[in-house]
Motif scaffolding. Structure first.
Motif, mmCIF file in Angstrom:
data_model
loop_
_atom_site.group_PDB
_atom_site.id
_atom_site.type_symbol
_atom_site.label_atom_id
_atom_site.label_comp_id
_atom_site.label_asym_id
_atom_site.label_seq_id
_atom_site.Cartn_x
_atom_site.Cartn_y
_atom_site.Cartn_z
ATOM 1 N N LYS A 4 0.843 -1.202 0.000
ATOM 2 C CA LYS A 4 0.000 0.000 0.000
ATOM 3 C C LYS A 4 0.880 1.255 0.000
ATOM 4 C CE LYS A 4 -3.758 2.181 2.553
ATOM 5 N NZ LYS A 4 -4.623 2.128 3.721
ATOM 6 N N THR A 5 1.953 1.241 0.776
ATOM 7 C CA THR A 5 2.866 2.385 0.843
ATOM 8 C C THR A 5 3.541 2.605 -0.501
ATOM 9 O OG1 THR A 5 3.254 2.028 3.197
ATOM 10 C CG2 THR A 5 4.892 3.336 2.023
ATOM 11 N N GLU A 9 3.208 5.951 -2.754
ATOM 12 C CA GLU A 9 4.383 6.722 -3.166
ATOM 13 C C GLU A 9 4.451 6.845 -4.690
ATOM 14 O OE1 GLU A 9 7.677 4.813 -1.238
ATOM 15 O OE2 GLU A 9 7.157 5.667 0.711
ATOM 16 N N LYS A 10 4.089 5.785 -5.390
ATOM 17 C CA LYS A 10 4.068 5.820 -6.855
ATOM 18 C C LYS A 10 3.022 6.834 -7.320
ATOM 19 C CE LYS A 10 3.311 3.062 -10.955
ATOM 20 N NZ LYS A 10 2.516 1.996 -11.507
ATOM 21 N N ASN A 11 1.869 6.834 -6.687
ATOM 22 C CA ASN A 11 0.799 7.759 -7.050
ATOM 23 C C ASN A 11 1.246 9.204 -6.850
ATOM 24 O OD1 ASN A 11 -1.562 9.271 -7.274
ATOM 25 N ND2 ASN A 11 -2.826 7.717 -6.319
ATOM 26 N N LEU A 16 3.166 14.470 -9.010
ATOM 27 C CA LEU A 16 4.168 15.530 -9.056
ATOM 28 C C LEU A 16 4.747 15.680 -10.453
ATOM 29 C CD1 LEU A 16 6.027 14.936 -5.677
ATOM 30 C CD2 LEU A 16 4.545 16.864 -6.254
ATOM 31 N N LEU A 17 5.038 14.551 -11.103
ATOM 32 C CA LEU A 17 5.617 14.600 -12.439
ATOM 33 C C LEU A 17 4.626 15.109 -13.482
ATOM 34 C CD1 LEU A 17 7.700 11.283 -12.432
ATOM 35 C CD2 LEU A 17 8.562 13.650 -12.312
ATOM 36 N N HIS A 87 0.792 13.989 5.035
ATOM 37 C CA HIS A 87 0.580 15.261 4.351
ATOM 38 C C HIS A 87 -0.593 15.209 3.364
ATOM 39 C CE1 HIS A 87 1.772 19.264 3.215
ATOM 40 N NE2 HIS A 87 1.821 18.918 1.943
ATOM 41 N N PHE A 88 -1.077 14.038 3.030
ATOM 42 C CA PHE A 88 -2.147 13.894 2.052
ATOM 43 C C PHE A 88 -3.353 13.157 2.631
ATOM 44 C CE2 PHE A 88 1.832 14.137 -0.313
ATOM 45 C CZ PHE A 88 1.553 15.173 -1.196
#
Length: 111
Positions: A4-5, A9-11, A16-17, A87-88
């Motif tokens: 899940k982490t 992180e991929k999401n 961001l990209l 943070h999200f």
């Protein structure tokens, strides 16, 4: 939860990209030129209801800082903490975040 982490992180990385790089450049340029707004003054003097929703484990925004800001009209006179999120919170604990947002919407609709 490792899977899940990694997915989370991929999401975040993908978001961001895919964001508009010109926005970041414009923001930094406006700060450098002194064109930013006095956000603390705005939030202190606003009559509009203001919701502050903070992730319990947010490593980027300091809760103590938020707690010491002067708010003109802080919803329920408190900073709302979303347990188990960083943070999200809107992504990490979407249901809890959505409930807070809907409660705030109801509050604003009744004013």
């Amino acid at each position: 939860t490792g899977n899940k982490t990694a997915s989370f992180e991929k999401n975040i990385k993908e978001q961001l990209l895919s964001s508009d790089g010109n926005t970041r450049i414009s923001l930094l340029k406006s700060i450098g030129e002194g064109k930013q707004k006095d956000e603390l003054g705005i939030i202190k003097n606003t009559k509009l209801p203001t919701a502050v929703i903070h992730g319990e484990n947010d490593a980027l925004v300091n809760y103590n800082y938020l707690a010491n800001v002067s708010y003109g009209n802080l919803w329920q006179n408190k900073i709302h903490i979303v347990p188990g999120s960083g943070h999200f919170p809107q992504m990490e604990q979407a249901e809890a975040f959505a409930k807070l947002l809907m409660d705030f919407h109801k509050h604003c609709s009744n004013e």
